[in-house]
Write an enzyme that holds these catalytic residues in place. Structure first.
Site, PDB file in Angstrom:
ATOM      1  N   ASN A  81      78.452  18.074  58.616  1.00  0.00           N
ATOM      2  CA  ASN A  81      79.397  18.445  57.533  1.00  0.00           C
ATOM      3  C   ASN A  81      80.197  17.307  57.015  1.00  0.00           C
ATOM      4  OD1 ASN A  81      78.270  21.144  57.120  1.00  0.00           O
ATOM      5  ND2 ASN A  81      79.284  21.733  59.040  1.00  0.00           N
ATOM      6  N   HIS A 125      85.108   9.673  63.173  1.00  0.00           N
ATOM      7  CA  HIS A 125      84.023   9.936  63.850  1.00  0.00           C
ATOM      8  C   HIS A 125      83.667   8.878  64.873  1.00  0.00           C
ATOM      9  CE1 HIS A 125      81.733  12.164  60.289  1.00  0.00           C
ATOM     10  NE2 HIS A 125      82.421  13.015  61.165  1.00  0.00           N
ATOM     11  N   ARG A 181      82.823  17.314  50.902  1.00  0.00           N
ATOM     12  CA  ARG A 181      84.050  16.018  50.531  1.00  0.00           C
ATOM     13  C   ARG A 181      83.181  14.981  49.582  1.00  0.00           C
ATOM     14  NH1 ARG A 181      85.619  14.581  56.575  1.00  0.00           N
ATOM     15  NH2 ARG A 181      84.808  16.725  57.143  1.00  0.00           N
ATOM     16  N   ARG A 197      90.447  16.438  71.368  1.00  0.00           N
ATOM     17  CA  ARG A 197      89.973  15.661  70.279  1.00  0.00           C
ATOM     18  C   ARG A 197      91.144  15.735  69.259  1.00  0.00           C
ATOM     19  NH1 ARG A 197      85.562  16.856  65.170  1.00  0.00           N
ATOM     20  NH2 ARG A 197      86.117  14.691  64.308  1.00  0.00           N
ATOM     21  N   GLU A 257      80.008  14.462  71.065  1.00  0.00           N
ATOM     22  CA  GLU A 257      81.358  14.008  71.026  1.00  0.00           C
ATOM     23  C   GLU A 257      82.147  14.466  72.169  1.00  0.00           C
ATOM     24  OE1 GLU A 257      81.122  15.315  66.723  1.00  0.00           O
ATOM     25  OE2 GLU A 257      82.700  13.810  66.331  1.00  0.00           O
ATOM     26  N   ASN A 294      68.276  16.491  62.194  1.00  0.00           N
ATOM     27  CA  ASN A 294      67.082  17.568  61.713  1.00  0.00           C
ATOM     28  C   ASN A 294      66.349  17.349  60.471  1.00  0.00           C
ATOM     29  OD1 ASN A 294      67.693  19.366  63.904  1.00  0.00           O
ATOM     30  ND2 ASN A 294      69.724  19.520  62.924  1.00  0.00           N
ATOM     31  N   LYS A 337      86.159  24.682  68.804  1.00  0.00           N
ATOM     32  CA  LYS A 337      84.923  24.417  69.752  1.00  0.00           C
ATOM     33  C   LYS A 337      85.576  24.123  71.145  1.00  0.00           C
ATOM     34  CE  LYS A 337      81.912  22.823  66.113  1.00  0.00           C
ATOM     35  NZ  LYS A 337      82.324  22.278  65.177  1.00  0.00           N
ATOM     36  N   ASN A 377      88.099  20.965  70.745  1.00  0.00           N
ATOM     37  CA  ASN A 377      87.944  20.345  69.575  1.00  0.00           C
ATOM     38  C   ASN A 377      88.611  21.619  68.436  1.00  0.00           C
ATOM     39  OD1 ASN A 377      87.310  19.165  67.072  1.00  0.00           O
ATOM     40  ND2 ASN A 377      85.143  18.971  67.216  1.00  0.00           N
ATOM     41  N   GLY A 428      74.029  16.969  62.323  1.00  0.00           N
ATOM     42  CA  GLY A 428      72.988  18.084  61.899  1.00  0.00           C
ATOM     43  C   GLY A 428      71.876  17.568  61.009  1.00  0.00           C
ATOM     44  N   ILE A 429      72.384  16.801  59.995  1.00  0.00           N
ATOM     45  CA  ILE A 429      71.322  16.334  59.154  1.00  0.00           C
ATOM     46  C   ILE A 429      70.534  15.026  59.593  1.00  0.00           C
ATOM     47  CG2 ILE A 429      70.914  15.563  56.640  1.00  0.00           C
ATOM     48  CD1 ILE A 429      73.643  17.182  55.911  1.00  0.00           C
ATOM     49  N   GLY A 430      71.330  14.222  60.238  1.00  0.00           N
ATOM     50  CA  GLY A 430      70.688  12.976  60.861  1.00  0.00           C
ATOM     51  C   GLY A 430      69.762  13.454  62.003  1.00  0.00           C
TER      52      GLY A 430
HETATM   53  P1  AMP Z   1      76.989  19.355  61.721  1.00  0.00           P
HETATM   54  O1  AMP Z   1      78.130  19.197  61.190  1.00  0.00           O
HETATM   55  O2  AMP Z   1      76.792  18.109  62.562  1.00  0.00           O
HETATM   56  O3  AMP Z   1      76.834  20.701  62.529  1.00  0.00           O
HETATM   57  O4  AMP Z   1      76.033  19.468  60.751  1.00  0.00           O
HETATM   58  C1  AMP Z   1      75.681  20.341  59.715  1.00  0.00           C
HETATM   59  C2  AMP Z   1      74.896  20.210  58.663  1.00  0.00           C
HETATM   60  O5  AMP Z   1      73.346  19.903  59.274  1.00  0.00           O
HETATM   61  C3  AMP Z   1      74.768  21.039  57.697  1.00  0.00           C
HETATM   62  O6  AMP Z   1      74.455  20.550  55.983  1.00  0.00           O
HETATM   63  C4  AMP Z   1      73.226  21.628  57.797  1.00  0.00           C
HETATM   64  O7  AMP Z   1      72.731  22.149  56.799  1.00  0.00           O
HETATM   65  C5  AMP Z   1      72.457  20.535  58.456  1.00  0.00           C
HETATM   66  N1  AMP Z   1      71.379  20.881  58.971  1.00  0.00           N
HETATM   67  C6  AMP Z   1      71.273  21.438  60.229  1.00  0.00           C
HETATM   68  N2  AMP Z   1      69.904  21.813  60.531  1.00  0.00           N
HETATM   69  C7  AMP Z   1      69.305  21.105  59.675  1.00  0.00           C
HETATM   70  C8  AMP Z   1      67.828  21.179  59.117  1.00  0.00           C
HETATM   71  N3  AMP Z   1      66.997  21.559  60.216  1.00  0.00           N
HETATM   72  N4  AMP Z   1      67.459  20.395  57.882  1.00  0.00           N
HETATM   73  C9  AMP Z   1      68.412  19.947  57.226  1.00  0.00           C
HETATM   74  N5  AMP Z   1      69.517  20.309  57.380  1.00  0.00           N
HETATM   75  C10 AMP Z   1      70.264  20.689  58.596  1.00  0.00           C
END
Ligand code: AMP
Length: 587
Positions: free
Chosen positions: A197, A166, A227, A78, A373, A320, A14, A7, A316-318
């Site tokens: 992100n 996505h 964005r 990818r 992915e 965590n 990655k 990727n 990451g947000i969904g």
């Molecule tokens: P990704 O692109 O899937 O790696 O997601 C990155 C995003 O996930 C960034 O905005 C991170 O701040 C968010 N993120 C990762 N861990 C957490 C957490 N524990 N709580 C809130 N946001 C998180």
């Protein structure tokens, strides 16, 4: 099959290696610059000298070597944009490369680095199949009402339309959610919300994407790290007139200086949440905007699908942020969606788990799972290559005459202490041979002379005869799978140096030896029973039922029948078999 997945981006690479479903290696090169980059392997980050993508890809073979990742069978890439032409993963050749290059205007920020990775990898591994998997393909099932912008015809004719991105993630998490619910995705209306992100929502109606929040480019839709998501296109004129900005400036800002970053100064949701918790009003507003936009799309997609069975959150947000999940789902009781706060607090996502976090009585399931992915790309590569691998259309049929597999003790009893059999002609199965020696079999009614001995030696002696042979011996040999010898009758083995009464007399059940790759390509599994139509020179074609499949690595695909079966099918020496479906008993 081992698949290396890339990727690539302009500032990072990655990579992952997958052995089937198992990830055996994971690394990323991040933040390329003249002084090198960060290299992350597992949880460890170190500095590495590679200044750019080309350097990083060139370093991969040595990196894999150093970490004991030996053999790679294929490379998966990818690709962000596949336009309307790439509806599915595709094996890359020069023509495909040219077609991908032609799509650059649709994804000028994403496709070029990915295409560069394709080119470099094809130079590095010229003999390996390379496959492109597109983020857009999953959404090509969207109906025209979802993909068409209401803009002048000439613009649409120039290619302006919605695509959605996505796709690999949405497809994976929707499937994973259906699996977690014990249902088929074809029976579910799912909203998949990928919040990383980049962020997007997707309406997956009965297994197919019917709408997605990203549009022509990955700018449309949800608020993202840097964005903007949805903005009134009237902004372009306003910004040009009021601030004197030109289109490239506006576009660059919408991609790189908007979203959470513009609202709070940080693109990272963890920072934003920390600041909001400390009372920062800008951060609190940003979180509200972010959640509100996602909730709006969720409701819109429930309406678009005429109902909602499940929501799956990832990225990451969904994955965590419990508080973001809570905010998005708040107030959706009218849709039958209610969260359970305890379950939402800390869902355990280890080993690709997909826990449900809805409250008791919620009609809509809410699922959290890690997106995968790269795993999905590896799967797609495998499926494509196995589909296009030459499937043995016909299976060679070999006729097994009567023979004996001897144990070491039996060899000594029949040929003398310390005797070693002399391997003669090799058999088709690697490592197997016919010994130069012969022996005799004797039963109450008769004797069979010059019976073949097959090597190598086995822990237990097994004597395989036809039904006709067993009548000649005067023994009732049962039809058995190889190795299943309990309760089998005894027969006398007679060798030059002695004789031995030994049980293990069977009529071998007909079977097909095959390798894991051929089995997968033919859709066969170890231990299953199928029907095979067998054709020989004698013109007595016959469909054999209950043919046992025996899958083992390093095996040559071949069907074994005995001489009675061969005579019945008009085969002398060799024949051809053709799959004719599952055994009747298995239907
Ligand atoms: P990704 O692109 O899937 O790696 O997601 C990155 C995003 O996930 C960034 O905005 C991170 O701040 C968010 N993120 C990762 N861990 C957490 C957490 N524990 N709580 C809130 N946001 C998180």
């Amino acid at each position: 099959m081992r698949v290396l997945v890339f990727n690539a981006g302009s500032s990072s690479l990655k990579l992952g290696v997958f052995d089937g479903e198992q990830q055996v290696f994971k690394a990323s090169f991040d933040r390329f610059g003249p002084e090198g980059c960060d290299l992350k392997i597992g949880g460890e980050t170190s500095r590495a000298p590679q200044p750019d993508l080309a350097g990083a890809i060139a370093a991969v073979p040595a990196l894999l070597d150093r970490h004991g990742v030996e053999k790679i069978d294929a490379v998966g890439h990818r690709l962000a944009h596949g336009g309307t032409g790439f509806t599915a993963p595709v094996r890359i050749d020069d023509e495909v490369e040219t077609r991908i290059e032609a799509l650059t205007p649709l994804a000028p920020l994403h496709n070029p680095a990915m295409l560069q990775a394709v080119r470099l990898a094809r130079q590095l591994w010229p003999d390996l199949p390379q496959v492109a998997v597109f983020d857009t393909s999953f959404h090509l099932t969207n109906p025209a009402r979802a993909t068409t912008y209401a803009v002048p015809k000439a613009w649409r004719e120039a290619g302006l339309r919605r695509f959605g991105f996505h796709g690999t993630s949405h497809r994976y998490v929707a499937q994973r959610a259906a699996e977690a619910l014990g249902q088929d995705a074809k029976d579910l209306r799912i909203v998949s919300i990928h919040l990383g992100n980049g962020a997007s929502a997707c309406a997956v109606q009965y297994g197919r994407s019917i709408d997605s929040s990203m549009g022509m480019t990955p700018l449309e839709g949800l608020v993202m790290g840097t964005r903007s998501g949805d903005v009134d296109p009237g902004a372009f004129g306003f910004l040009q007139r009021e601030l004197g900005l030109d289109i490239p400036q506006i576009e660059a800002a919408l991609y790189a200086d908007s979203g959470l970053k513009a609202l709070t100064g940080s693109a990272d949701m963890r920072d934003v949440e920390d600041r909001a918790a400390a009372g920062d009003l800008e951060a609190q507003l940003a979180i509200n905007i972010y959640a509100y936009r996602a909730r709006k799309y969720l409701g819109a997609y429930a309406a678009a699908m005429g109902g909602l069975d499940a929501v799956v959150l990832t990225g990451g947000i969904g994955e965590n942020s419990a508080s973001m999940r809570r905010r998005i789902c708040d107030g959706l009781g009218f849709l039958g969606l209610m969260l359970d706060d305890d379950l939402n607090r800390a869902p355990d996502l280890t080993d690709r788990a997909a826990p449900q976090i809805q409250a008791q009585g919620s009609r809509v399931a809410v699922i959290v799972t890690e997106t995968a992915e790269q795993l999905m790309i590896a799967r797609e590569v495998r499926q494509l290559l196995l589909r296009s691998a030459p499937v043995p259309r016909s299976i060679p049929v070999a006729v097994s005459g009567r023979h004996v597999h001897l144990s070491a003790d039996a060899v000594e009893a029949l040929f003398g202490p310390g005797y070693r059999l002399n391997p003669g002609a090799p058999l088709r199965q690697p490592g197997n041979w016919v010994a130069e020696e012969r022996l005799s079999l004797e039963g109450p009614k008769g004797r069979l002379e010059r019976v073949a001995i097959l090597g190598p030696l086995r822990p237990r002696t097994q004597i395989e005869v036809s039904r006709t042979d067993s009548f000649a011996l005067g023994l009732d040999a049962p039809v058995r799978d190889s190795g299943k010898l309990d309760g089998t009758p005894s027969v006398r083995l007679i060798g030059p140096a002695g004789q031995l009464d030994c049980n293990g007399l069977i009529v071998a059940a007909r079977h097909i030896h095959t390798s894991p790759a051929d089995a997968e390509a033919m859709g066969l599994t170890d231990g299953s029973l199928i029907r095979v139509r067998v054709t020989g020179a004698g013109g007595r074609d016959l469909v054999f039922d209950r043919v046992l499949i025996r899958v083992a690595p390093g095996t040559v695909t071949e069907m074994h029948i005995d001489t009675d079966e061969a005579n019945a099918a008009g085969i002398s020496g060799a024949g051809e078999g053709e799959l004719a479906g599952k055994a009747v008993a298995e239907l």
